[in-house]
Motif scaffolding. Sequence first.
Motif: not given
Length: 209
Positions: A89-95
Amino acid sequence: MATNPSAGAERKPRDQARGGRDRSDRRDRRDSTEERPEDDLIDKLVHINRVAKVVKGGRRFAFAALVVVGDGKGRVGFGTGKAREVPEAIRKATEQAKREMIRVPLRDGRTLHHDIKGHFGAGRVILRAAPPGTGIIAGGPMRAVFETVGVQDIVCKCTGTTNPYNMVKATFEALTQVRSPAQVAAVRGLKRSELTARRDGAQAAAVGE
């Protein structure tokens, strides 16, 4: 039918040389890609929300992340992501935050050029420029935005909702309205020096009164 063995012998080394050159070119391109420096971005996790869905056999959990990304020099963006695991979830939000970054003009690289108000939904925010040494006086979600964008002195107030999503969106809505003296002078058809002279004269008159 007779064959010419010398022709095959000559063709084979030439093919090998061509293949070796292609492999070397691909290796050079790969090395240049690996050595390319990445953008020096600052990312901050603002909020994590856990959602439980009741299904047959138990509960199924999912996570939603709110992330703010900036370079500390006037560029900032935010993103949201949902997944079964927190890191995903954090990776998707960062991208998403990196794809939707905006440019905010800063005065002296430390504060805003003028006071501004923003709102989103039930969230209302007031951003005020501050003198050097003030620091960042703001709540948690808003503080993350200003730390990543590079603001060092600012005073903020949030009225209405305390939902971190609405607070961050209201803050970004206000930041998109910030204009530098050069941008205002271009719209009015003036020089920047003329605009600042008018401002200084108006401030002096207000102090004299």
